[in-house]
Scaffold this motif. Structure first.
Motif, PDB file in Angstrom:
ATOM      1  N   CYS A 299     -12.648  -8.751 -33.887  1.00 20.91           N
ATOM      2  CA  CYS A 299     -13.997  -8.198 -33.971  1.00 20.91           C
ATOM      3  C   CYS A 299     -13.955  -6.723 -34.375  1.00 20.91           C
ATOM      4  O   CYS A 299     -14.688  -6.289 -35.270  1.00 20.91           O
ATOM      5  N   ASP A 300     -13.056  -5.972 -33.750  1.00 12.61           N
ATOM      6  CA  ASP A 300     -12.983  -4.532 -34.005  1.00 12.61           C
ATOM      7  C   ASP A 300     -12.486  -4.229 -35.413  1.00 12.61           C
ATOM      8  O   ASP A 300     -13.028  -3.361 -36.108  1.00 12.61           O
ATOM      9  N   VAL A 301     -11.436  -4.922 -35.841  1.00 14.03           N
ATOM     10  CA  VAL A 301     -10.865  -4.617 -37.155  1.00 14.03           C
ATOM     11  C   VAL A 301     -11.816  -5.048 -38.265  1.00 14.03           C
ATOM     12  O   VAL A 301     -11.908  -4.388 -39.316  1.00 14.03           O
ATOM     13  N   THR A 302     -12.555  -6.123 -38.052  1.00  9.51           N
ATOM     14  CA  THR A 302     -13.537  -6.557 -39.053  1.00  9.51           C
ATOM     15  C   THR A 302     -14.611  -5.495 -39.246  1.00  9.51           C
ATOM     16  O   THR A 302     -14.968  -5.146 -40.384  1.00  9.51           O
ATOM     17  N   SER A 303     -15.110  -4.964 -38.162  1.00 11.69           N
ATOM     18  CA  SER A 303     -16.135  -3.914 -38.251  1.00 11.69           C
ATOM     19  C   SER A 303     -15.589  -2.659 -38.932  1.00 11.69           C
ATOM     20  O   SER A 303     -16.242  -2.070 -39.807  1.00 11.69           O
TER      21      SER A 303
END
Length: 482
Positions: A299-303
């Motif tokens: 989730c974090d790396v996608t954002s």
């Protein structure tokens, strides 16, 4: 030539020794027909005799071709007709005191070359020298730019400041120190190099590796890819002053490193990959924790990464910068992200699968523009596919042990072991003596293939583009120097 699969033992005495003219012709023809020069080196045989050995990787067939020749003093260089031999022949000349006649630029690749530096003359031509000591906590390397104003005509790269004599130290092994040499060949590729070494030992000893260990090794290798690709995307953002992705990815890289630490207690993965399997197992609670951390990191790396693609000023800075054409990628024999960003669909996991990759393949991630944007975007594609792969392996871990006993190595045997590290193809070649000890051990880190690609990426660029281009390749100094 002798043809062998990746990671399988063969009789070292069966290695064909050809007349130098035939050797040269066969290597050149194979590369012209699509093979990749995975390794090419020389080893002394006594007196002034040098044994030259070439390993050619045929991705379409999934096989490796080997041939050799013996030379004295000099031989006709392959480089004029086979550009991927360029860096290898400079290494051979430096290490073995044998001259490849007709080589276009026979400067040592590790000892600096003394006064044999490239120079351009002309009105308003000037040189800019950078390093080997840099304004940051990074490894040493010297870069010399030939410029007209801000425009770079040529970049000369001088390495060797990290040379440690690792290959010489491996002769006579394996012993208790050997695995530690492998884990520190290039510290950010601990899992990749340790896996290549263990595959070689297991082939030479006919050792089996438990299915559970194969799955755990694959997960660890992809976690290494995730950490480094994430860190690189953040660093690329930093090189153009885009701070949100820089700050986010620095922290997320740490999250992936901490997942590796959860596997074995070390963020770089030291102690995890061992001959015969894995040094550590995971219980159900730890697997559940890894799943939870993977979901949050995804989730974090996608954002963080989508901020890059959704910001027009970032895309404008990446696109068209440091372009290496698909043709040049092939001609130079580039590997890994640098090759796939130029449309070259070369990946050991797909072409020469071993271990868990025989049963669970990762799609090859490519782009076509060969610029900084392409090298960044291929990293993002590989992040997504590595996340899915790790998750799948953790969901379906086989039962059973994680390590088998490794018998002694066979005498007078040889093996070629390829692994797709996060930078690209890693190649280890081991030859044993009559006692089953290493008579010779050759390591080719992916950086070895790609430094000339970086040099060509800078041609006709602004000198201020160097940090961005350099980080888009992110090559290893110590992995090259060994």
């Amino acid at each position: 030539m002798i043809t062998v699969p990746n990671g399988e033992q063969f009789d070292a005495s069966g290695l064909p020794e050809l007349p130098v003219g035939e050797f040269r012709e066969r290597v050149i023809r194979a590369v012209e027909q699509g093979a990749r020069l995975a390794a090419f080196w020389g080893r002394p045989l006594g007196g002034d005799r040098i044994h030259l050995i070439a390993v050619l990787a045929n991705g379409g067939a999934g096989t490796l071709d080997l041939c050799s020749t013996v030379v004295k003093g000099s031989y006709p260089a392959l480089t004029p007709d086979c550009p991927p031999a360029h860096w290898f022949e400079r290494e051979i000349a430096e290490q073995c005191a044998v001259r490849p006649e007709g080589h276009p630029w026979l400067k040592p690749i590790r000892s600096g070359g003394g006064g044999n530096l490239f120079r351009m003359d002309g009105e308003e031509i000037h040189e800019v020298a950078v390093g080997p000591v840099h304004a940051g906590i990074i490894e040493p390397g010297h870069f010399r730019f030939q410029c007209h104003g801000e425009r770079v005509f040529h970049l000369e790269i001088s390495l060797g400041y990290q040379h440690r004599g690792v290959e010489r130290a491996l002769v006579g092994g394996p012993d208790q120190r050997t695995i530690h040499y492998m884990e520190t060949l290039a510290g950010d590729t601990t899992i990749g190099h340790a896996t290549a070494y263990c595959q070689a030992v297991e082939a030479l000893s006919a050792a089996s590796v438990p299915a559970r260990a194969q799955a755990l090794r694959g997960a660890a290798l992809e976690l290494e890819r995730l950490a480094n690709h994430t860190g690189d995307l953040g660093a690329l953002a930093g090189d153009i002053g885009y701070l949100p992705t820089l700050s986010f990815c620095g922290r997320i890289r740490g999250d992936f490193l901490n997942m590796t630490a959860l596997l074995c207690g070390n963020r770089l993965g030291r102690g995890f990959v061992r001959p015969g399997g894995a040094g550590f197992d995971v219980d159900e609670a730890r697997v559940a924790q890894l799943h939870e951390r993977l979901a949050q990191a995804e989730c974090d790396v996608t954002s963080a990464v989508n901020l890059l693609w959704n910001t027009s000023s970032v895309r404008a800075r990446f696109e068209g910068t440091g372009t290496v054409s698909p043709q040049t990628c092939r001609e130079l024999g580039l590997v890994g992200v640098a090759a796939r960003a130029g449309g070259v669909a070369s990946d050991v996991r797909h072409e020469f699968p071993l271990g868990i990759y025989r049963f669970f393949q990762v799609p090859v991630s490519t782009y076509h523009t060969g610029d900084v944007f392409a090298r960044a975007y291929v990293r993002w594609l590989e992040i997504q596919r590595a996340l899915a792969f790790v998750r799948d392996q953790l969901k379906s871990l086989p039962a059973g042990p994680v390590r088998h006993v490794v018998p002694p190595l066979a005498g007078r045997a040889a093996v070629v072991s390829l692994v797709e590290g996060w930078r690209g193809a890693i190649c280890h070649v081991a030859l044993t003596d009559e006692r089953g000890k290493f008579a010779h051990y050759k390591v080719v880190d992916p950086s070895f293939h790609n430094w000339m690609g970086l040099a060509l990426a800078l041609r006709d660029q602004q000198i201020s583009d160097f940090p961005l281009c350099n980080k888009s390749f992110n090559l290893s100094y110590c992995g090259h120097d060994l």
